[in-house]
Design a protein around this motif. Sequence first.
Motif, PDB file in Angstrom:
ATOM      1  N   THR A   1       0.811  -1.227   0.000  1.00  0.00           N
ATOM      2  CA  THR A   1       0.000   0.000   0.000  1.00  0.00           C
ATOM      3  C   THR A   1       0.845   1.278   0.000  1.00  0.00           C
ATOM      4  O   THR A   1       0.416   2.293  -0.535  1.00  0.00           O
ATOM      5  N   GLN A   2       2.060   1.223   0.594  1.00  0.00           N
ATOM      6  CA  GLN A   2       2.856   2.456   0.713  1.00  0.00           C
ATOM      7  C   GLN A   2       3.600   2.819  -0.580  1.00  0.00           C
ATOM      8  O   GLN A   2       4.208   3.890  -0.660  1.00  0.00           O
ATOM      9  N   VAL A   3       3.570   1.961  -1.592  1.00  0.00           N
ATOM     10  CA  VAL A   3       4.325   2.217  -2.824  1.00  0.00           C
ATOM     11  C   VAL A   3       3.685   3.361  -3.617  1.00  0.00           C
ATOM     12  O   VAL A   3       2.550   3.260  -4.064  1.00  0.00           O
ATOM     13  N   ASP A   4       4.383   4.463  -3.755  1.00  0.00           N
ATOM     14  CA  ASP A   4       3.901   5.631  -4.503  1.00  0.00           C
ATOM     15  C   ASP A   4       5.087   6.581  -4.730  1.00  0.00           C
ATOM     16  O   ASP A   4       5.656   7.048  -3.737  1.00  0.00           O
ATOM     17  N   PRO A   5       5.473   6.890  -5.932  1.00  0.00           N
ATOM     18  CA  PRO A   5       4.892   6.443  -7.196  1.00  0.00           C
ATOM     19  C   PRO A   5       5.184   4.963  -7.473  1.00  0.00           C
ATOM     20  O   PRO A   5       5.992   4.343  -6.790  1.00  0.00           O
ATOM     21  N   VAL A   6       4.504   4.438  -8.493  1.00  0.00           N
ATOM     22  CA  VAL A   6       4.684   3.047  -8.887  1.00  0.00           C
ATOM     23  C   VAL A   6       5.668   2.995 -10.061  1.00  0.00           C
ATOM     24  O   VAL A   6       5.536   3.749 -11.021  1.00  0.00           O
ATOM     25  N   ARG A   7       6.646   2.113  -9.924  1.00  0.00           N
ATOM     26  CA  ARG A   7       7.635   1.945 -10.994  1.00  0.00           C
ATOM     27  C   ARG A   7       7.109   0.834 -11.913  1.00  0.00           C
ATOM     28  O   ARG A   7       7.046  -0.331 -11.514  1.00  0.00           O
ATOM     29  N   VAL A   8       6.733   1.235 -13.112  1.00  0.00           N
ATOM     30  CA  VAL A   8       6.089   0.299 -14.030  1.00  0.00           C
ATOM     31  C   VAL A   8       7.083  -0.115 -15.126  1.00  0.00           C
ATOM     32  O   VAL A   8       7.610   0.724 -15.850  1.00  0.00           O
ATOM     33  N   VAL A   9       7.332  -1.403 -15.198  1.00  0.00           N
ATOM     34  CA  VAL A   9       8.250  -1.957 -16.192  1.00  0.00           C
ATOM     35  C   VAL A   9       7.405  -2.579 -17.298  1.00  0.00           C
ATOM     36  O   VAL A   9       6.524  -3.383 -17.029  1.00  0.00           O
ATOM     37  N   GLU A  10       7.684  -2.185 -18.538  1.00  0.00           N
ATOM     38  CA  GLU A  10       6.876  -2.687 -19.646  1.00  0.00           C
ATOM     39  C   GLU A  10       7.758  -3.323 -20.719  1.00  0.00           C
ATOM     40  O   GLU A  10       8.732  -2.722 -21.176  1.00  0.00           O
ATOM     41  N   ILE A  11       7.419  -4.538 -21.072  1.00  0.00           N
ATOM     42  CA  ILE A  11       8.033  -5.170 -22.246  1.00  0.00           C
ATOM     43  C   ILE A  11       7.033  -4.960 -23.371  1.00  0.00           C
ATOM     44  O   ILE A  11       5.901  -5.452 -23.295  1.00  0.00           O
ATOM     45  N   GLU A  12       7.454  -4.206 -24.364  1.00  0.00           N
ATOM     46  CA  GLU A  12       6.531  -3.789 -25.426  1.00  0.00           C
ATOM     47  C   GLU A  12       5.741  -4.971 -25.974  1.00  0.00           C
ATOM     48  O   GLU A  12       6.314  -6.009 -26.303  1.00  0.00           O
ATOM     49  N   ALA A  13       4.444  -4.795 -26.036  1.00  0.00           N
ATOM     50  CA  ALA A  13       3.511  -5.775 -26.604  1.00  0.00           C
ATOM     51  C   ALA A  13       3.461  -7.080 -25.815  1.00  0.00           C
ATOM     52  O   ALA A  13       2.920  -8.067 -26.300  1.00  0.00           O
ATOM     53  N   SER A  14       4.041  -7.117 -24.609  1.00  0.00           N
ATOM     54  CA  SER A  14       4.068  -8.383 -23.881  1.00  0.00           C
ATOM     55  C   SER A  14       3.630  -8.283 -22.434  1.00  0.00           C
ATOM     56  O   SER A  14       2.855  -9.114 -21.968  1.00  0.00           O
ATOM     57  N   ASP A  15       4.151  -7.307 -21.700  1.00  0.00           N
ATOM     58  CA  ASP A  15       3.952  -7.341 -20.250  1.00  0.00           C
ATOM     59  C   ASP A  15       4.032  -5.946 -19.639  1.00  0.00           C
ATOM     60  O   ASP A  15       4.864  -5.128 -20.047  1.00  0.00           O
ATOM     61  N   VAL A  16       3.174  -5.698 -18.654  1.00  0.00           N
ATOM     62  CA  VAL A  16       3.216  -4.479 -17.849  1.00  0.00           C
ATOM     63  C   VAL A  16       3.242  -4.931 -16.394  1.00  0.00           C
ATOM     64  O   VAL A  16       2.376  -5.701 -15.982  1.00  0.00           O
TER      65      VAL A  16
END
Length: 251
Positions: free
Chosen positions: A191-206
């Motif tokens: 719950t305390q995570v803010d901002p969220v570090r979002v890792v994205e593999i293009e067209a595959s995963d978020v």
Amino acid sequence: MTELAFLSDPAAAYVRSFRAKVVALPPGAVVLDRTFFYPTGGGQPNDRGTLGVPGEESAEVVDVTKSGSSVVHRIRGPTNVLRRFSVGVEVEGTLDWERRYRHMRLHTGQHLLSARIFARTRLRTRRAQMAGTSANLDLEGTLPPEVLPLLAADLADALAHPHPVTLRHIPRAEWDANPFAERSGLVPLPTQVDPVRVVEIEASDVCPCGGTHLRSTAEIGKVTIRPPVPAEGGDRVGFSLVDASRPTPPG
Ligand SMILES: [Zn+2]
């Protein structure tokens, strides 16, 4: 408090040496104001390497852990080297790059494999663990055997037709409003995570993640997938790097 300098942008995961200031000296260990050494967490093992006053003999970094908002580097070396560490002194850290780069390849491979398993079977990953040259994924159910060759083909395709891996830091409220409910991981975001570090593999995963990742799926290299074995609550599927010491391409 230690700044986790490896988190800031994709290039930061490729930093192999850095300078920082000593802020505390717990017994046998050093706390810095910033670090590129990854502390054990999220299934990714800690970095190792060296730490020392620039131009002098260095101590060996044998373990790195998170303690509250600090990163504790456990060090080993001759007494005369250890004595040079004092609060306020500038030191130079150098990562054991072969080890770290293997972890980046395994970690990014894990994101991709979890995503492909989810896309093909709707099974999510409960837990992932990396060590040495291999990674294990614990799934929430049983993996149908006929899927295994398809997953192997997916990973080979990610090497032949690479996808970029990108990074964004978004406000928690934005993440919660659009939580990418289709994500392949089961671990809830604290719950305390803010901002969220979002890792994205293009067209595959978020995926929200605080680990170190590659710039492109091409760098994962060839892997072999191990057939699933029953583990607590579901199957465990693993993969290994074929070429453990693949060189790092220039960024
Ligand atoms: Zn990750």
